[in-house]
Design a protein around this motif. Structure first.
Motif, mmCIF file in Angstrom:
data_model
loop_
_atom_site.group_PDB
_atom_site.id
_atom_site.type_symbol
_atom_site.label_atom_id
_atom_site.label_comp_id
_atom_site.label_asym_id
_atom_site.label_seq_id
_atom_site.Cartn_x
_atom_site.Cartn_y
_atom_site.Cartn_z
ATOM 1 N N TYR A 274 28.441 -63.350 -0.305
ATOM 2 C CA TYR A 274 27.270 -63.703 -0.449
ATOM 3 C C TYR A 274 27.747 -64.537 -1.682
ATOM 4 N N THR A 275 26.236 -66.154 -2.262
ATOM 5 C CA THR A 275 26.375 -66.015 -3.886
ATOM 6 C C THR A 275 25.396 -66.840 -3.685
ATOM 7 N N TYR B 263 32.224 -71.279 -4.085
ATOM 8 C CA TYR B 263 32.805 -70.370 -4.900
ATOM 9 C C TYR B 263 32.810 -68.680 -3.470
ATOM 10 N N SER B 264 32.143 -69.135 -2.421
ATOM 11 C CA SER B 264 32.568 -67.984 -1.591
ATOM 12 C C SER B 264 34.359 -68.010 -1.191
ATOM 13 N N ILE C 106 37.298 -65.449 -0.502
ATOM 14 C CA ILE C 106 38.075 -65.472 0.464
ATOM 15 C C ILE C 106 39.425 -65.640 0.212
ATOM 16 N N GLU C 107 40.106 -66.449 -0.476
ATOM 17 C CA GLU C 107 41.055 -66.444 -1.032
ATOM 18 C C GLU C 107 41.614 -65.509 -1.235
ATOM 19 N N LEU D 6 34.502 -57.515 -4.128
ATOM 20 C CA LEU D 6 35.057 -57.667 -4.979
ATOM 21 C C LEU D 6 34.085 -59.047 -5.752
ATOM 22 N N LEU D 7 34.115 -59.301 -7.296
ATOM 23 C CA LEU D 7 33.069 -59.474 -7.544
ATOM 24 C C LEU D 7 33.589 -61.302 -8.376
ATOM 25 N N LEU D 8 32.671 -61.927 -8.344
ATOM 26 C CA LEU D 8 33.208 -63.626 -9.094
ATOM 27 C C LEU D 8 32.021 -63.286 -9.882
#
Length: 151
Positions: free
Chosen positions: A85-86, A95-96, A100-101, A52-54
């Motif tokens: 990792y942020t 943001y983590s 996670i959610e 997953l990428l933010l």
């Protein structure tokens, strides 16, 4: 900010985000970048492994994995959130927690009733509903905490 699944990206998008992961200041992040670049996520972490990428446009802000196998050998503990990792410039915005959610939501859609995290961090995962259950030996031969969250 947008959460993207690595598997849904074009090869050009993948390479851009993997390049950023490879430039992070964390050895494990660079290791994960190599695995993703070689399209080996499922071989390394089990069927259905997801990265997953933010993102903020083309910039990668944070990432994590949702996998069947992480650094703890256990037949009865899965799925796992890993490689959380942020990037330093994006820290302090929780943001983590967004990742996670999202991972918890995906695991719930998959039918999971619990989700696990392995970490030496104290106080981070508890903020997101995880409870420390025990210390275990990792496959890398060090002690790590195991946390669980009911979903």
């Amino acid at each position: 900010m947008e959460i993207k699944l690595y598997s849904n990206l074009s090869s050009v998008e993948k390479e851009g985000y993997i390049r950023q992961m490879g430039n992070c200041d964390w050895d494990a992040g660079r290791y994960l970048a190599d695995i993703a670049r070689d399209e080996q996520l499922e071989n390394a972490f089990g069927t259905g492994a997801r990265l997953l990428l933010l993102t903020d446009g083309e910039e990668l802000a944070a990432y994590c994995t949702l996998v069947e196998f992480d650094e703890i050998e256990s037949d009865d503990m899965h799925p796992w959130i890993g490689f959380v990792y942020t990037f330093p410039v994006h820290r302090g915005h929780r943001y983590s927690g967004l990742l996670i959610e999202h991972a918890v939501s995906l695991a719930k859609e998959d039918g999971a009733e619990k989700i696990y995290v392995s970490s030496e961090e104290k106080g981070l995962y508890e903020k997101y509903g995880f409870t420390f259950i025990k210390t275990m030996r990792s496959i890398h031969d060090y002690d790590t905490g195991v946390f669980v969250r009911e979903i």
